[in-house]
Design an enzyme around this catalytic site. Sequence first.
Site, mmCIF file in Angstrom:
data_model
loop_
_atom_site.group_PDB
_atom_site.id
_atom_site.type_symbol
_atom_site.label_atom_id
_atom_site.label_comp_id
_atom_site.label_asym_id
_atom_site.label_seq_id
_atom_site.Cartn_x
_atom_site.Cartn_y
_atom_site.Cartn_z
ATOM 1 N N CYS A 188 0.763 -1.290 0.058
ATOM 2 C CA CYS A 188 -0.006 -0.050 0.332
ATOM 3 C C CYS A 188 0.731 1.327 -0.120
ATOM 4 C CB CYS A 188 -0.833 -0.060 1.337
ATOM 5 S SG CYS A 188 -1.693 1.548 1.691
ATOM 6 N N GLU A 189 0.753 2.196 -0.899
ATOM 7 C CA GLU A 189 1.432 3.236 -1.088
ATOM 8 C C GLU A 189 1.215 4.315 0.105
ATOM 9 O OE1 GLU A 189 -0.884 6.596 -4.047
ATOM 10 O OE2 GLU A 189 0.464 4.952 -4.817
ATOM 11 N N HIS A 190 0.114 4.174 0.883
ATOM 12 C CA HIS A 190 0.026 4.948 2.108
ATOM 13 C C HIS A 190 0.799 4.691 3.144
ATOM 14 C CE1 HIS A 190 -4.243 5.486 -0.331
ATOM 15 N NE2 HIS A 190 -3.381 6.288 -0.805
ATOM 16 N N HIS A 191 0.820 3.439 3.484
ATOM 17 C CA HIS A 191 1.632 3.017 4.745
ATOM 18 C C HIS A 191 2.817 2.322 4.549
ATOM 19 C CE1 HIS A 191 -2.608 4.064 5.958
ATOM 20 N NE2 HIS A 191 -1.953 4.793 6.872
ATOM 21 N N GLN A 227 -5.130 -0.536 -4.789
ATOM 22 C CA GLN A 227 -5.803 -1.787 -5.235
ATOM 23 C C GLN A 227 -6.805 -1.285 -6.433
ATOM 24 O OE1 GLN A 227 -7.876 -4.556 -2.706
ATOM 25 N NE2 GLN A 227 -9.292 -5.178 -4.300
ATOM 26 N N HIS A 234 -6.000 -5.872 3.154
ATOM 27 C CA HIS A 234 -5.216 -4.810 3.449
ATOM 28 C C HIS A 234 -4.846 -4.857 4.757
ATOM 29 C CE1 HIS A 234 -5.827 -2.623 -0.546
ATOM 30 N NE2 HIS A 234 -6.742 -3.555 -0.669
ATOM 31 N N CYS A 288 -3.282 -2.572 6.375
ATOM 32 C CA CYS A 288 -3.143 -1.297 7.077
ATOM 33 C C CYS A 288 -4.684 -1.058 7.543
ATOM 34 C CB CYS A 288 -3.115 -0.227 5.850
ATOM 35 S SG CYS A 288 -4.435 -0.386 4.511
#
Length: 269
Positions: A156-159, A198, A226, A228
């Site tokens: 995941c590019e956020h976390h 995703q 996910h 996250c």
Amino acid sequence: MTTSSIIEPKVASDHVQLVHPAVKQALVSHALTGHSSAPGRSYLQAESPRHNPSPIDFDGLSFPSIGARERREDTEESRAARIEKISGAVRTILECIGEDPNREGLLKTPERYAKALMFFSKGYEESVTHLMNKALFQEDHDEMVIVKNIDVFSLCEHHMVPFTGKIHIGYIPKNGKVVGLSKIARLAEMFSRRLQVQERLTKQVAMALQELLDPQGVAVVMEASHFCMVMRGVQKPGSQTITSSMFGVFRDQSKTREEFLSLIRRSGI
């Protein structure tokens, strides 16, 4: 029985008519490279026929930045320097969370993690054109082709924590143009081995096949868990996210779409 939190596939979530040549190239370029001709606007707005889209440089490598090309062209020396730089950053992280990077169990952790991260993100070193080289064939087949239950692992590019699941990919050839089955799985692997969300991953796979094969239609459904959402935040183990992207007859004809969805749900042979 574990209750799952499921986001149902929305077939109308990414309706795009790939008809106008400039629009088609702009949309595919955005999907494969992550760039839009108008920063700050959605690609649907930026590449709409009403907006006179600007050409987008397309090399299949530059998602989401030109650093991907630099990485693919690494020499042994520059790759070693890249790993050393990541290792130094990991040592700093260990110190910041209260650990001692010099204790026995952590001495080689920075280098191990740096090499692991390079593997997790190896999709930046690959391009669609290189991946599909010599894998397009002519066959007398115009029925549905499906490769399902392809295992997918991404970050995941956020976390920068994993999300894992399965992706199901189908298409209907036009004019007998087919692709090697293993390449379909490799295409999903290439796009997943990058920092991702995703929704974008699902669309990138679908649009890449649409551009490469120009088939009667393409359908992609992905289901994933996910971390996250599991290890942090709402902490909901068992939750599942489902995304879909469909083009051509899969979008326009409900019976074709339902046949695809039915086949990917079927277990066994």
